[in-house]
Design an enzyme around this catalytic site. Structure first.
Site, PDB file in Angstrom:
ATOM      1  N   LYS A   1      -9.588  -7.654   7.595  1.00 47.68           N
ATOM      2  CA  LYS A   1      -8.811  -6.774   6.714  1.00 47.68           C
ATOM      3  C   LYS A   1      -7.720  -6.102   7.545  1.00 47.68           C
ATOM      4  CE  LYS A   1     -11.424  -5.492   2.636  1.00 47.68           C
ATOM      5  NZ  LYS A   1     -11.410  -6.899   2.278  1.00 47.68           N
TER       6      LYS A   1
ATOM      7  N   ILE B   1       0.833  -1.200   0.000  1.00 47.38           N
ATOM      8  CA  ILE B   1       0.000   0.000   0.000  1.00 47.38           C
ATOM      9  C   ILE B   1       0.867   1.250   0.000  1.00 47.38           C
ATOM     10  CG2 ILE B   1      -1.717   1.333   1.274  1.00 47.38           C
ATOM     11  CD1 ILE B   1      -2.737  -1.264   2.447  1.00 47.38           C
TER      12      ILE B   1
ATOM     13  N   GLU C   1      10.753   3.824   7.267  1.00 48.89           N
ATOM     14  CA  GLU C   1      11.569   2.646   7.546  1.00 48.89           C
ATOM     15  C   GLU C   1      10.836   1.332   7.341  1.00 48.89           C
ATOM     16  OE1 GLU C   1      13.055   2.375  11.470  1.00 48.89           O
ATOM     17  OE2 GLU C   1      11.193   2.940  12.455  1.00 48.89           O
TER      18      GLU C   1
ATOM     19  N   ILE D   1       4.271  -0.949   3.980  1.00 46.75           N
ATOM     20  CA  ILE D   1       2.942  -1.290   4.467  1.00 46.75           C
ATOM     21  C   ILE D   1       2.223  -2.128   3.404  1.00 46.75           C
ATOM     22  CG2 ILE D   1       0.740  -0.367   5.290  1.00 46.75           C
ATOM     23  CD1 ILE D   1       3.003   0.487   7.074  1.00 46.75           C
TER      24      ILE D   1
ATOM     25  N   ASP E   1       5.374  10.729  16.960  1.00 44.91           N
ATOM     26  CA  ASP E   1       5.133  11.316  15.636  1.00 44.91           C
ATOM     27  C   ASP E   1       3.675  11.733  15.543  1.00 44.91           C
ATOM     28  OD1 ASP E   1       5.720  12.208  13.105  1.00 44.91           O
ATOM     29  OD2 ASP E   1       5.660  10.230  12.162  1.00 44.91           O
TER      30      ASP E   1
ATOM     31  N   GLY F   1       6.864   3.660   4.007  1.00 48.85           N
ATOM     32  CA  GLY F   1       7.158   4.680   5.014  1.00 48.85           C
ATOM     33  C   GLY F   1       8.651   4.897   5.100  1.00 48.85           C
TER      34      GLY F   1
END
Lengths: 202, 326
Positions: free
Chosen positions: A23, A6, A11, A14, A115, A9
């Protein structure tokens, strides 16, 4: 288990996966080919373990994805379907208030998100409430200074009215909020953060 | 018409000459740091007695006369007060004699701009590493055009950390480059690794390394402290690169001379298909050419400087500098 990437990022990659009918999201920490094995392997596995532990606690106290499975470098968690607060529609005043509630609960449990920006907040389609995601930089701490960095980052990513709303619900939910606000204003006065606060946020 | 730039923020007195972005001269003399380190007033004395000589040397190597100098620039800061003062005085005196304008330059902007210029990469992400600084920056336009600091050391600069470690390990001379030499055949021993988002800290690493010297070979500790520090910088840079979607990285500042740091950052950039550039060492070490080059940009960009701005500033943050003259 079918894998579909998908996003990538900083590091981790995904993937969308179907985990026994749920899901889900697989977050896999990529190897860092530029680091020596002795540094990067312990780093990746320690970060994966720590993130999984914190995610499990976070989802038990506030709106965060449920943890489903952990391996050495990978975490499978519930997928939150919805609209990211960094998209056009924005966070809005109600969203900001929910964000304050979420962060107050994390902080009361000594979890620093690490974050906490709009980009890590999602309005869920299923129950239309706000969820916090990505605990990749989270750690445990009860120091007001550490906690205040979450506020600093959040403040930089939202508008002034949104931040004001956030402050109200945050202080309602967390009894040490005054101490954290105090630290935040100290940090903002330090030279190196002066030009990195609210006014440079878009 | 050329611009002459003077750098004197630390142990180097440097004079560079830039003409249309071409570096005609880059002369320098360095104060010899002994085991005692730098005593600012002594270094300032050194600069004062060498200023005239280095300026003449630069003029000779550029092969031009003073009549061809159209502006003077100098390092305003950050740096050591007494040292900066000598460069400022030399610049003001020379400018008055030649009757040309003077431009104050931020030292970090000098390092970044000259490297950017030599790299040919437009608006790259800059990794600026020196004794007192370690930052990851990029140019942004809001609220005014400036270098935004995406991440940086929250305590000491990587260069000073390595120097401090070298002193504790009784390496001679006590510099980062000596640590690199000793580290060559070392193997890794565990070290604390602290990256907070795009920021990082070095004091914990330093304290731990000094403690580990008691029970481990110097080569292993040297290898480990260096490897860990550079890895932290590279990881923070990677994060900044991915978040800003910038696919060009430049490495600059004194510590950019480290072969190992260059190697790690190059590998990091390549792993994302990004460009990587590091300038020849004469531009990574403190130098006058970068000050001359930025002075020329300001001069040509029509930057107006008030008399009251022609000061020195020991703590002159890079993100305070308005780059709209660029």
């Amino acid at each position: 288990m079918a894998l579909k990437k998908i996003s990538e990022g900083a590091e981790a990659d995904i993937y969308g996966v179907d985990f026994f009918g749920i899901k889900s999201i697989l977050k896999y920490r990529r190897p860092k080919p530029y680091l020596i094995k002795e540094i990067e392997e312990p780093l990746r596995s320690a970060r994966t373990r720590s993130e999984a532990r914190i995610l499990a606690r976070a989802s038990s106290i506030t709106k965060a994805p449920r943890l489903l499975f952990v391996s050495k470098y990978g975490i499978i968690m519930e997928k939150i379907n919805g609209i990211n607060a960094s998209e056009k529609k924005g966070l809005g005043l109600n969203g900001a208030s929910e964000a304050g509630d979420i962060l107050s609960k994390l902080h009361a449990a000594n979890i620093v998100h690490g974050d906490f920006t709009k980009a890590n907040l999602i309005f869920s389609n299923s129950d239309s409430s706000l969820y916090v995601i990505d605990f990749g930089l989270s750690y445990n701490s009860n120091s007001a200074e550490d906690l205040s960095f979450d506020l600093l980052l959040f403040k930089r990513s939202v508008t002034r009215p949104e931040y004001a709303k956030f402050e109200i619900s945050y202080s309602r939910g967390f009894k040490r909020s005054k101490e954290v606000f105090q630290k935040l204003s100290e940090i903002e006065k330090r030279g190196r953060y002066q030009n990195r606060s609210l006014d440079t946020a878009e | 018409m050329a611009v002459l730039g003077i750098e004197s923020s630390a142990h180097t007195f440097g004079v560079g000459i830039s003409e249309n972005g071409k570096i005609l001269a880059n002369s320098k003399r360095m104060y010899n740091i002994t085991a005692s380190g730098m005593i600012p007033s002594r270094v300032a004395e050194f600069h004062a007695s060498n200023a005239k000589g280095v300026i003449e040397e630069a003029m000779a190597s550029a092969g031009i006369g003073f009549s061809e100098i159209s502006a003077i620039s100098y390092t305003k800061g950050p740096g050591l007060g007494p040292c900066l003062r000598i460069g400022q005085l030399a610049a003001l005196t020379l400018a008055e004699r030649l009757n040309v304008p003077v431009y104050p330059v931020n030292h970090a902007v000098g390092h970044i701009k000259i490297t950017e210029h030599l790299s040919g990469i437009k608006d790259p992400l800059a990794v600026y590493v020196s004794g007192g600084n370690s930052q990851i920056l990029g140019a942004v336009d809001k609220p005014f055009r400036h270098y935004n600091v995406y991440g940086e050391t929250l305590d000491i600069g990587v260069g000073n950390m390595l120097d401090n470690y070298a002193r504790a390990a009784k390496l001679n001379p006590a510099w980062g480059s000596t640590v690199a030499k000793v580290a060559e055949n070392g193997s890794y021993v565990g070290m604390p690794y602290t990256v907070k988002g795009m920021d990082f800290t070095f004091t914990g690493l330093l304290t731990n390394a000094i403690k580990m010297l008691e029970s481990n070979p110097v080569k292993d500790v040297s290898y480990s402290i260096q490897e860990t520090a550079f890895s932290m910088i590279a990881e923070a840079a990677e994060r900044a690169m991915l978040l800003t979607r910038n696919n060009g990285i430049i490495l600059c500042g004194g510590v950019a001379q480290s072969k190992r740091l260059q190697e790690i950052l190059r590998a990091m950039s390549l792993s994302h298909g990004s460009k990587f550039f590091v300038a020849p060492n004469e531009y990574n070490a403190d130098n006058g050419a970068m000050i001359a080059y930025v002075g020329e940009l300001m001069h040509k960009g029509g930057k107006r400087v008030k008399e009251s701005e022609l000061t020195i500033m020991q703590r002159y943050r890079v993100d305070e500098v308005d780059l709209s003259w660029h």
